[in-house]
Design a protein around this motif. Structure first.
Motif, short mmCIF file in Angstrom:
data_model
loop_
_atom_site.label_atom_id
_atom_site.label_comp_id
_atom_site.label_asym_id
_atom_site.label_seq_id
_atom_site.Cartn_x
_atom_site.Cartn_y
_atom_site.Cartn_z
N GLU A 27 0.81 -1.22 0.00
CA GLU A 27 0.00 0.00 0.00
C GLU A 27 0.84 1.27 0.00
O GLU A 27 0.37 2.32 -0.45
N ASP A 28 2.07 1.18 0.47
CA ASP A 28 2.94 2.35 0.52
C ASP A 28 3.36 2.82 -0.88
O ASP A 28 3.67 4.00 -1.06
N ILE A 29 3.38 1.91 -1.84
CA ILE A 29 3.84 2.28 -3.19
C ILE A 29 2.81 2.02 -4.28
O ILE A 29 3.04 2.37 -5.44
N LYS A 30 1.71 1.40 -3.93
CA LYS A 30 0.73 0.96 -4.93
C LYS A 30 0.27 2.11 -5.84
O LYS A 30 0.26 1.99 -7.07
N ILE A 79 9.40 9.04 -10.21
CA ILE A 79 8.49 8.12 -9.54
C ILE A 79 9.23 6.86 -9.10
O ILE A 79 9.07 6.40 -7.96
N LEU A 80 10.04 6.31 -9.97
CA LEU A 80 10.78 5.09 -9.63
C LEU A 80 11.75 5.35 -8.47
O LEU A 80 11.91 4.51 -7.59
N ASN A 81 12.39 6.50 -8.47
CA ASN A 81 13.29 6.85 -7.36
C ASN A 81 12.51 7.01 -6.06
O ASN A 81 12.98 6.61 -4.99
N GLU A 82 11.32 7.59 -6.15
CA GLU A 82 10.49 7.75 -4.97
C GLU A 82 10.07 6.38 -4.41
O GLU A 82 10.11 6.16 -3.19
#
Length: 90
Positions: A27-30, A79-82
């Motif tokens: 859920e943190d990255i979904k 986004i990928l780095n985040e």
């Protein structure tokens, strides 16, 4: 101003294969993960516009679309780095 082979279908590129086969339950990255899809397809779609501009010898349009593609690439990288940052904190 020369057309070279590029993948303009986001489902067929290497990242697209990876992205479409990953099921994210965290859920943190979904939400972040799912936000990639639209930007990724826009990125590849810009390739079609660049190709058409090159074929039509429209240097200004080709460069404009190329710049838009670079911006999409930077958005994807951000986004990928985040996502990576979030996961590395766990």
């Amino acid at each position: 101003m020369e057309v070279t082979p590029i993948q303009t279908d986001g489902n067929r590129c290497a990242f697209g294969h990876y992205y479409n086969n990953i099921i994210v339950n965290n859920e943190d990255i979904k939400e972040l993960w799912h936000s990639i899809d639209h930007i990724h397809h826009e990125f590849h779609g810009l390739g079609d516009y660049v190709i058409k501009a090159v074929i039509n010898k429209d240097y200004d349009a080709a460069n404009r679309y190329l710049q838009e593609a670079r911006e999409k690439s930077h958005q994807l990288t951000k986004i990928l780095n985040e996502i990576q940052d979030i996961l590395s904190r766990k």
